[in-house]
Design an enzyme around this catalytic site. Structure first.
Site, PDB file in Angstrom:
ATOM      1  N   LYS A  53      27.333 -20.076  24.528  1.00 56.93           N
ATOM      2  CA  LYS A  53      25.994 -20.476  24.073  1.00 56.93           C
ATOM      3  C   LYS A  53      25.934 -20.476  22.546  1.00 56.93           C
ATOM      4  O   LYS A  53      25.417 -21.416  21.928  1.00 56.93           O
ATOM      5  CB  LYS A  53      24.934 -19.525  24.653  1.00 56.93           C
ATOM      6  CG  LYS A  53      24.722 -19.707  26.149  1.00 56.93           C
ATOM      7  CD  LYS A  53      23.869 -18.601  26.789  1.00 56.93           C
ATOM      8  CE  LYS A  53      23.796 -18.807  28.304  1.00 56.93           C
ATOM      9  NZ  LYS A  53      23.037 -17.761  29.013  1.00 56.93           N
ATOM     10  N   GLN A  97      20.454 -12.077  27.565  1.00 58.64           N
ATOM     11  CA  GLN A  97      21.370 -12.383  28.673  1.00 58.64           C
ATOM     12  C   GLN A  97      21.166 -11.411  29.828  1.00 58.64           C
ATOM     13  O   GLN A  97      21.082 -10.197  29.632  1.00 58.64           O
ATOM     14  CB  GLN A  97      22.823 -12.340  28.160  1.00 58.64           C
ATOM     15  CG  GLN A  97      23.871 -12.741  29.182  1.00 58.64           C
ATOM     16  CD  GLN A  97      23.823 -14.224  29.579  1.00 58.64           C
ATOM     17  OE1 GLN A  97      23.261 -15.055  28.866  1.00 58.64           O
ATOM     18  NE2 GLN A  97      24.391 -14.554  30.709  1.00 58.64           N
ATOM     19  N   ASP A 120      14.528 -19.372  27.970  1.00 63.62           N
ATOM     20  CA  ASP A 120      14.978 -19.195  29.351  1.00 63.62           C
ATOM     21  C   ASP A 120      13.912 -19.631  30.350  1.00 63.62           C
ATOM     22  O   ASP A 120      14.189 -19.722  31.548  1.00 63.62           O
ATOM     23  CB  ASP A 120      15.252 -17.707  29.600  1.00 63.62           C
ATOM     24  CG  ASP A 120      16.726 -17.401  29.760  1.00 63.62           C
ATOM     25  OD1 ASP A 120      17.485 -18.325  30.092  1.00 63.62           O
ATOM     26  OD2 ASP A 120      17.101 -16.239  29.556  1.00 63.62           O
TER      27      ASP A 120
HETATM   28  N1  GUN Z   1      22.609 -14.923  33.307  1.00 63.90           N
HETATM   29  C1  GUN Z   1      23.075 -15.916  34.106  1.00 63.90           C
HETATM   30  N2  GUN Z   1      22.378 -17.046  33.868  1.00 63.90           N
HETATM   31  C2  GUN Z   1      21.466 -16.767  32.919  1.00 63.90           C
HETATM   32  C3  GUN Z   1      20.455 -17.529  32.268  1.00 63.90           C
HETATM   33  O1  GUN Z   1      20.249 -18.717  32.516  1.00 63.90           O
HETATM   34  N3  GUN Z   1      19.714 -16.868  31.351  1.00 63.90           N
HETATM   35  C4  GUN Z   1      19.915 -15.553  31.081  1.00 63.90           C
HETATM   36  N4  GUN Z   1      19.135 -14.991  30.168  1.00 63.90           N
HETATM   37  N5  GUN Z   1      20.833 -14.817  31.653  1.00 63.90           N
HETATM   38  C5  GUN Z   1      21.603 -15.424  32.576  1.00 63.90           C
END
Ligand code: GUN
Length: 299
Positions: A53, A97, A120
């Site tokens: 990311k 995350q 998110d």
């Molecule tokens: N962990 C797995 N997928 C995601 C996501 O799309 N956002 C976040 N914050 N954590 C994740």
């Protein structure tokens, strides 16, 4: 044999538009989109997602800041960091995350992120907008938004008359995915661990979306001939055939056998995964545009 949906290609098309939108914002308003990614603890899979990311954010021309906190971080420390990011004018998107280490509660953290920075799409303001059919003024969870682009590439924007089945009912994916399909006029069934005869339910699906976290759970006889199959699972399994101690990634769908029945199917890796990151970039540039009251590009 089904068409194999190329998520990398669709993701590249989105990130290309995002990078151009970011360049335009910087040129016209002197504003660089900023993404802050927060990770707590040492989970290797989470670290690899977060690194991807941060890398993509830089590639899109954003300011990208990663906050790596130790496993023993307290709830108060994590929330204090979110508060700092909430008030930082250079930060337009905040992503914490998930999953967090077991001693931390994720919900209060997510709900403490300002909705306009919640890239998110998990804040109740954003999930509530989606639930009430407002797909334009909030931020939509990245994985369902990305999966929806892949569906749209196969079927167009209007899914009238099509049956969609989503397996999994999480806040992060299943629920928002069901709502997006519904907003596109599909007839939606949400299946989950308590569903009776899930295989039979799935066989009715013109669009079958699997997000359960169980390697290769969806078999060929769950798939309606000619269906579109979207696999959201990312599971690491042992792969002794590659050598001792080796592993490989598989989805929730038994790919080879389902590809014999479906009309189109996403691979793992290279399907939905790249779309998640692309939509995170799209949400961040959207948040940056809104922060200066500029009309938001569509992706
Ligand atoms: N962990 C797995 N997928 C995601 C996501 O799309 N956002 C976040 N914050 N954590 C994740």
């Amino acid at each position: 044999m089904a068409v194999i949906i190329d998520g990398k290609q669709s993701a590249a098309a989105v990130t290309d538009m995002v990078a151009k939108a970011a360049a335009r914002l910087e040129q016209e308003a002197g504003l660089k989109p900023g993404l802050a990614v927060v990770i707590v603890g040492n989970d290797p899979a989470s670290h690899s997602y977060v690194n991807a990311k941060s890398r993509m954010a830089k590639q899109c021309g954003f300011t990208s800041v990663q906050h790596t906190l130790p496993e023993q971080t307290t709830q108060a420390e994590l929330q204090a960091l979110v508060e700092t990011l909430n008030t930082d004018p250079a930060v337009h998107g905040i992503l914490v995350q998930l999953p967090l280490p077991a001693h931390l509660q994720s919900e209060p953290v997510i709900q403490s992120i300002r909705p306009e920075k919640d890239v998110d799409g998990l804040h109740v303001v954003n999930s509530g907008k989606l639930a009430s059919g407002d797909l334009t003024s909030g931020l939509i969870s990245c994985t369902p938004a990305g999966a929806m682009i892949l569906v749209r590439n196969q079927h167009g924007a209007d899914l009238s008359g099509l049956n969609a089945v989503v397996i999994g009912r999480s806040n992060l994916f299943g629920k928002p995915m069901g709502l997006l399909l519904l907003a596109a006029n599909a007839t939606v069934t949400m299946a989950h661990s308590r569903t009776k005869d899930v295989a039979e339910v799935c066989r009715r699906a013109d669009i079958l979306v699997a997000a359960v976290g169980r390697p290769c759970m969806v078999k060929a006889d769950w798939v309606k001939p000619g269906a579109t199959v979207i696999d959201v699972g990312i599971n690491r399994i042992d792969a002794p055939e590659k050598g001792e101690g080796k592993s490989r990634l598989v989805g929730d769908v038994a790919f080879d056998e389902c590809a014999e029945v479906a009309a189109a199917i996403t691979p793992v890796p290279g399907g939905v995964g790249p779309m998640t990151i692309a939509m995170l970039m799209a949400n961040t540039v959207t948040a940056a545009y809104r922060s200066v009251g500029r009309p938001v590009p569509t992706f």
